[in-house]
Design an enzyme around this catalytic site. Structure first.
Site, short mmCIF file in Angstrom:
data_model
loop_
_atom_site.label_atom_id
_atom_site.label_comp_id
_atom_site.label_asym_id
_atom_site.label_seq_id
_atom_site.Cartn_x
_atom_site.Cartn_y
_atom_site.Cartn_z
N ARG A 1 -10.83 0.25 14.63
CA ARG A 1 -10.92 1.01 13.38
C ARG A 1 -11.96 0.28 12.54
NH1 ARG A 1 -4.79 2.00 11.39
NH2 ARG A 1 -5.31 -0.06 10.62
N TYR B 1 17.31 29.20 9.59
CA TYR B 1 16.13 29.96 10.05
C TYR B 1 16.03 29.93 11.57
CZ TYR B 1 14.41 30.14 5.27
OH TYR B 1 14.28 30.39 3.94
N LYS C 1 0.85 -1.20 0.00
CA LYS C 1 0.00 0.00 0.00
C LYS C 1 0.88 1.25 0.00
CE LYS C 1 -0.37 -0.27 5.03
NZ LYS C 1 -1.24 -0.65 6.16
N MET D 1 13.44 24.12 3.52
CA MET D 1 12.71 23.45 2.45
C MET D 1 13.65 22.64 1.55
SD MET D 1 10.26 25.07 -0.51
CE MET D 1 8.98 25.66 0.57
C1 LIG Z 1 -0.47 -1.76 6.75
C2 LIG Z 1 -1.09 -3.03 7.13
C3 LIG Z 1 -0.29 -4.17 7.35
C4 LIG Z 1 1.22 -4.12 7.35
O1 LIG Z 1 1.67 -3.47 8.51
P1 LIG Z 1 3.23 -3.41 8.86
O2 LIG Z 1 3.28 -2.86 10.23
O3 LIG Z 1 3.84 -2.47 7.86
O4 LIG Z 1 3.75 -4.77 8.72
C5 LIG Z 1 -0.93 -5.37 7.62
N1 LIG Z 1 -2.29 -5.44 7.67
C6 LIG Z 1 -3.07 -4.37 7.48
C7 LIG Z 1 -4.55 -4.50 7.57
C8 LIG Z 1 -2.51 -3.13 7.21
O5 LIG Z 1 -3.30 -2.06 7.02
#
Ligand SMILES: *Cc1c(COP(=O)(O)O)cnc(C)c1O
Length: 356
Positions: free
Chosen positions: A130, A253, A35, A301
């Protein structure tokens, strides 16, 4: 020539880290989580290096379609499922496995006209609060899904909120075992932390993400230092200017750093618009000319300023590693009050990427 900053993606490290994940869960299939554009590494760049995996897990239909059109024929899992009922024909066309976490999705599946059943990940809320069905509803939802002709294989899925701690999976595992009692279905529970540290969570499919990219799920590199993981992303810059400070001179800065004595500092072509964290304070480690030193003053930046005291030979053109094999991304993240995940994902589009 272009601005001297480059991210390098090491495909052999990706391959190696996938093997580490497999070794940790030798009896499970592996969903490689790609992802967020493969955690900032670029899904199109990296998926072939991970093609020893059993499946890819991600969120966006665009990314799923990209994988299918690039020739990936094995499973793809949509971790958050479909967002609207009108996406189901696309799931059908590209043969995507989808998580199901809400009743409206079940109704949409019941109504859809599909060419063949879709495999389903029934997502249970094991305590993170969630996505997912409450444990008490799992049996009912499972039996409902079983009656739908559009539903193929059903896998029970849950996600841990605290798998990096010793006791963090105990309560969720108890809820999962209770909810799944008597259900004869495969399970997928483990993220990276549970893959590495809780073998009793592995079951049929593990879902490692961050460890494939060679960083720690706990945010602390020490926790994975002995696992053999190799950083997949290196961010390099170069010194493009040098200043010689006198005692009391300010840097950058807000003059957030002042020299306490005579001091040489190097100006590096990398700033927060490249994805370097703006909150990284003086003292954040950086690798200059083969030596560990620190950044000083505010991150701007397009530039950061680094202490050249331990690297007297360094000057314009000297190579700098912001993170990679010598300075772990977890160290920079920790100094900046974040995690390696965020830094990887934030690598800016303006940074050229080199794949080796
Ligand atoms: C992102 C995610 C993972 C992987 O998590 P990591 O901590 O990067 O291994 C696994 N399962 C779900 C549902 C996720 O959203």
């Amino acid at each position: 020539m272009s601005r001297p900053i480059v991210a390098t993606i090491d495909t052999s490290a990706l391959r190696h880290n996938l093997a580490v994940a497999r070794q940790a869960a030798p009896r499970s299939h592996v969903w490689s989580v790609v992802k967020a554009n493969a955690y900032g590494h670029g899904i199109a760049r990296v998926w072939q290096s991970l093609s020893e995996t059993d499946g890819f897990a991600l969120l966006n239909l665009e990314e799923a379609i990209l994988l299918r059109e690039s020739g990936w024929n094995k499973p793809i899992l949509l971790l958050e499922g479909f967002f609207h009922a009108d996406e189901l024909p696309i799931l059908d066309r590209y043969r995507l496995t989808t998580s199901v976490h809400s009743n409206w999705q079940i109704q949409a599946l019941a109504k859809a006209k599909l060419s063949a059943p879709l495999d389903i990940y029934l997502k249970m809320n094991s305590g993170m609060n969630r996505l997912g069905f409450q444990p008490a509803l799992v049996q009912q939802v499972w039996h409902k899904l079983k009656t739908l002709p559009n539903v193929g294989e059903i896998t029970l899925m849950a996600h841990f909120a605290e798998a990096e701690s010793n006791e963090g999976v105990t309560a969720p595992m108890a809820r999962i075992n209770q909810a799944a009692e008597g259900l004869n279905c495969p399970r997928s529970l483990a993220n990276s932390a549970a893959t590495l540290w809780h073998s009793h969570t592995h079951y049929d499919w593990v879902r490692p993400g961050i460890i494939l990219y060679g960083a720690s799920p706990s945010g602390d590199w020490q926790d994975v230092a002995s696992s053999g993981l190799r950083p997949a992303m290196t961010l390099n810059g170069e010194i493009i200017g040098v200043q010689s400070l006198r005692r009391g001179d300010g840097v950058g800065y807000g003059a957030r750093y002042r020299a306490s004595d005579e001091q040489r500092i190097g100006i590096v072509a990398c700033g927060y618009a490249d994805g370097y964290p703006r909150h990284a304070p003086t003292g954040t480690p950086v690798w200059v000319d083969g030596v560990r030193t620190q950044i000083v003053g505010a991150v701007s930046m397009d530039m950061i300023t680094v202490d050249l005291t331990p690297c007297q030979q360094a000057g314009i053109g000297t190579q700098v590693e912001l993170w990679g094999n010598n300075i772990k991304i977890d160290e920079v993240a920790k100094a900046a009050g974040t995690v390696g995940y965020e830094l990887m994902c934030a690598l800016a589009p303006r940074v050229p990427v080199n794949v080796v």
